[in-house]
Design a protein around this motif. Sequence first.
Motif, PDB file in Angstrom:
ATOM      1  N   PHE A  38       0.864  -1.174   0.000  1.00  0.00           N
ATOM      2  CA  PHE A  38       0.000   0.000   0.000  1.00  0.00           C
ATOM      3  C   PHE A  38       0.905   1.230   0.000  1.00  0.00           C
ATOM      4  O   PHE A  38       1.456   1.610   1.025  1.00  0.00           O
ATOM      5  CB  PHE A  38      -0.885  -0.009   1.251  1.00  0.00           C
ATOM      6  N   HIS A  39       1.098   1.841  -1.165  1.00  0.00           N
ATOM      7  CA  HIS A  39       1.972   3.002  -1.288  1.00  0.00           C
ATOM      8  C   HIS A  39       1.247   4.244  -0.777  1.00  0.00           C
ATOM      9  O   HIS A  39       0.074   4.447  -1.072  1.00  0.00           O
ATOM     10  CB  HIS A  39       2.407   3.181  -2.739  1.00  0.00           C
ATOM     11  N   SER A  74       1.499  11.119  -4.310  1.00  0.00           N
ATOM     12  CA  SER A  74       0.565  10.755  -5.380  1.00  0.00           C
ATOM     13  C   SER A  74       1.241  10.436  -6.705  1.00  0.00           C
ATOM     14  O   SER A  74       0.924   9.425  -7.348  1.00  0.00           O
ATOM     15  CB  SER A  74      -0.453  11.883  -5.585  1.00  0.00           C
ATOM     16  N   ASN A  75       2.153  11.297  -7.158  1.00  0.00           N
ATOM     17  CA  ASN A  75       2.764  11.074  -8.462  1.00  0.00           C
ATOM     18  C   ASN A  75       3.562   9.776  -8.491  1.00  0.00           C
ATOM     19  O   ASN A  75       3.479   8.992  -9.448  1.00  0.00           O
ATOM     20  CB  ASN A  75       3.659  12.252  -8.840  1.00  0.00           C
ATOM     21  N   THR A  90      -2.601   5.581  -2.215  1.00  0.00           N
ATOM     22  CA  THR A  90      -3.337   6.799  -1.920  1.00  0.00           C
ATOM     23  C   THR A  90      -3.035   7.813  -3.021  1.00  0.00           C
ATOM     24  O   THR A  90      -1.867   8.048  -3.345  1.00  0.00           O
ATOM     25  CB  THR A  90      -2.891   7.366  -0.562  1.00  0.00           C
ATOM     26  N   VAL A  91      -4.074   8.414  -3.580  1.00  0.00           N
ATOM     27  CA  VAL A  91      -3.883   9.323  -4.714  1.00  0.00           C
ATOM     28  C   VAL A  91      -4.801  10.533  -4.583  1.00  0.00           C
ATOM     29  O   VAL A  91      -6.005  10.399  -4.367  1.00  0.00           O
ATOM     30  CB  VAL A  91      -4.161   8.627  -6.060  1.00  0.00           C
ATOM     31  N   PHE A  92      -4.211  11.710  -4.730  1.00  0.00           N
ATOM     32  CA  PHE A  92      -4.972  12.952  -4.772  1.00  0.00           C
ATOM     33  C   PHE A  92      -5.596  13.088  -6.156  1.00  0.00           C
ATOM     34  O   PHE A  92      -4.939  12.858  -7.176  1.00  0.00           O
ATOM     35  CB  PHE A  92      -4.028  14.119  -4.488  1.00  0.00           C
ATOM     36  N   ALA A 254      -9.784  19.186  -2.323  1.00  0.00           N
ATOM     37  CA  ALA A 254     -10.229  18.164  -3.285  1.00  0.00           C
ATOM     38  C   ALA A 254     -10.054  16.794  -2.644  1.00  0.00           C
ATOM     39  O   ALA A 254      -9.322  16.629  -1.667  1.00  0.00           O
ATOM     40  CB  ALA A 254      -9.445  18.262  -4.589  1.00  0.00           C
ATOM     41  N   TRP A 255     -10.716  15.807  -3.215  1.00  0.00           N
ATOM     42  CA  TRP A 255     -10.738  14.461  -2.636  1.00  0.00           C
ATOM     43  C   TRP A 255      -9.493  13.649  -2.978  1.00  0.00           C
ATOM     44  O   TRP A 255      -8.823  13.882  -3.977  1.00  0.00           O
ATOM     45  CB  TRP A 255     -11.961  13.706  -3.132  1.00  0.00           C
ATOM     46  N   ASN A 256      -9.235  12.683  -2.124  1.00  0.00           N
ATOM     47  CA  ASN A 256      -8.232  11.638  -2.359  1.00  0.00           C
ATOM     48  C   ASN A 256      -8.962  10.299  -2.448  1.00  0.00           C
ATOM     49  O   ASN A 256      -9.980  10.098  -1.778  1.00  0.00           O
ATOM     50  CB  ASN A 256      -7.236  11.572  -1.205  1.00  0.00           C
ATOM     51  N   PHE A 257      -8.422   9.403  -3.249  1.00  0.00           N
ATOM     52  CA  PHE A 257      -8.999   8.067  -3.405  1.00  0.00           C
ATOM     53  C   PHE A 257      -7.911   7.008  -3.325  1.00  0.00           C
ATOM     54  O   PHE A 257      -6.753   7.277  -3.651  1.00  0.00           O
ATOM     55  CB  PHE A 257      -9.711   7.937  -4.767  1.00  0.00           C
ATOM     56  N   VAL A 258      -8.300   5.822  -2.877  1.00  0.00           N
ATOM     57  CA  VAL A 258      -7.412   4.665  -2.972  1.00  0.00           C
ATOM     58  C   VAL A 258      -7.588   4.080  -4.360  1.00  0.00           C
ATOM     59  O   VAL A 258      -8.718   3.859  -4.824  1.00  0.00           O
ATOM     60  CB  VAL A 258      -7.728   3.620  -1.890  1.00  0.00           C
ATOM     61  N   MET A 259      -6.465   3.838  -5.028  1.00  0.00           N
ATOM     62  CA  MET A 259      -6.497   3.356  -6.404  1.00  0.00           C
ATOM     63  C   MET A 259      -5.602   2.138  -6.569  1.00  0.00           C
ATOM     64  O   MET A 259      -4.772   1.832  -5.705  1.00  0.00           O
ATOM     65  CB  MET A 259      -6.080   4.473  -7.367  1.00  0.00           C
ATOM     66  N   THR A 260      -5.788   1.467  -7.685  1.00  0.00           N
ATOM     67  CA  THR A 260      -4.989   0.287  -7.986  1.00  0.00           C
ATOM     68  C   THR A 260      -4.919   0.119  -9.495  1.00  0.00           C
ATOM     69  O   THR A 260      -5.392   0.966 -10.253  1.00  0.00           O
ATOM     70  CB  THR A 260      -5.577  -0.966  -7.313  1.00  0.00           C
TER      71      THR A 260
END
Length: 321
Positions: A38-39, A74-75, A90-92, A254-260
Motif C-alpha cells: 500500500f503506497h 501521489s505522483n 493513496t492518490v490525490f 479536493a478528494w483523495n482516493f485509494v487506487m490500484t
Amino acid sequence: MIRHFSQITRAAGVFSLGAAFLVGTPVLRAQAAPELEFHSGSAGGSFLPYAQAASQVITESGVASVEAVESGGSNANLAAIEESDTVLATVFLGSANAAANGTGAFDGTPTMNTRALFPMYMTSFQIAARVDAGIGAFMDLDGRRVGAGPAGGPAENYLTALAEVVGISPVIVNASSAEHVDQMVAGEIEALWQGASVPVPAIVASAEQTDAIVFGLTDDEIEAMLDLFPFMAPTEVAPGVYPGQSDPIHSVAAWNFVMTSSEMSDELAYQITSAVLSRDDLEEVLPLLALTRAENAVSNRIIQFHPGAIRYYEEVGVALP
C-alpha cells in the motif's frame, strides 16, 4: 533541495493450511492470501497513517496481506500502479487528473491502467508562516523560502501555478512534511504550504513548535485556483482548528482516493473494496477514515472505477457518476 520558482508489518504472508493428515492422503493447502503493498506518502503527512490503518483493515479481513510503505506521494504512487497489479495507493484527484490527461508531471505520458477503488478524505490546503517573517497572506510569499513537500508533488505544483497567476516568485524548498516542520523551527524556511486532511498535521506541528500563524487564500486567489483546477472546491476551516486561530480560514480542497491497477483481478478488487467499506467502525480504527464511505465515491469524476469496485457500489445502491 532548494530551487527558485522561476526555474520552474510487511504483514507476514499468512498461509491458511487446509485439510488434515489422513492415512494415504496428501496434505491440501488452501491458496495463500495475496501479498500487496500500500503506497502512501512521506512521514509527517496524512497518506502514511491512512495507508497503515487501511492496510490493517484489509489484512484483518483475510482478503489480502497488506504492507503500508512510505513513498513520494501521489505522483510516485500513480507510477507504481502502472507498473504492478499488487499495489494499492493513496492518490490525490488533482494528481490523477494530470496523470489521466498527460499534463504536469505526466506531460506527454498519460497513465492508462489506474483505477479507483474507494474514497479517502478531502485534502485542504493551508499556509503556516513564522511570525518573525512578517508573512500574513499568500502574496507575502514572494521571494520567501516556502516548504512545498516532495519535488514535483501536488503541493508544489499548485503553489507554483497559483504563484504564477498572481505574479509572485516564492523560493521553493522540497522535503518531507516532517522535515519541513524541523526547517520551520530552525528558521530554514519562512512558510509552509501543505495539503492534507484538516487539521493538516505539519501545519499543526509548525504552529505548536514555533511562533507561527496559519492562513488560507483570498476570494480572488480561490477563484484563480478553481479556474486552474476545476476538480477543486472552496472550503472553510472553522475557528480553533489550529493553535491561535480565531477566525475561519478560507481555501480550496479536493478528494483523495485509494487506487490500484486495472490488471488487479475483479474479484480481489471487489473483496478489498467490500472489506473496507463494509466496516462500520472505521473512524475508531483511525479518525482519518471517517469519510471513507461508499456514498462519497461519487466525488470521483476523474478516474474510472475498477470493475470489482463497481460491483460493490451496485450492491449497496450507490450510483457512480
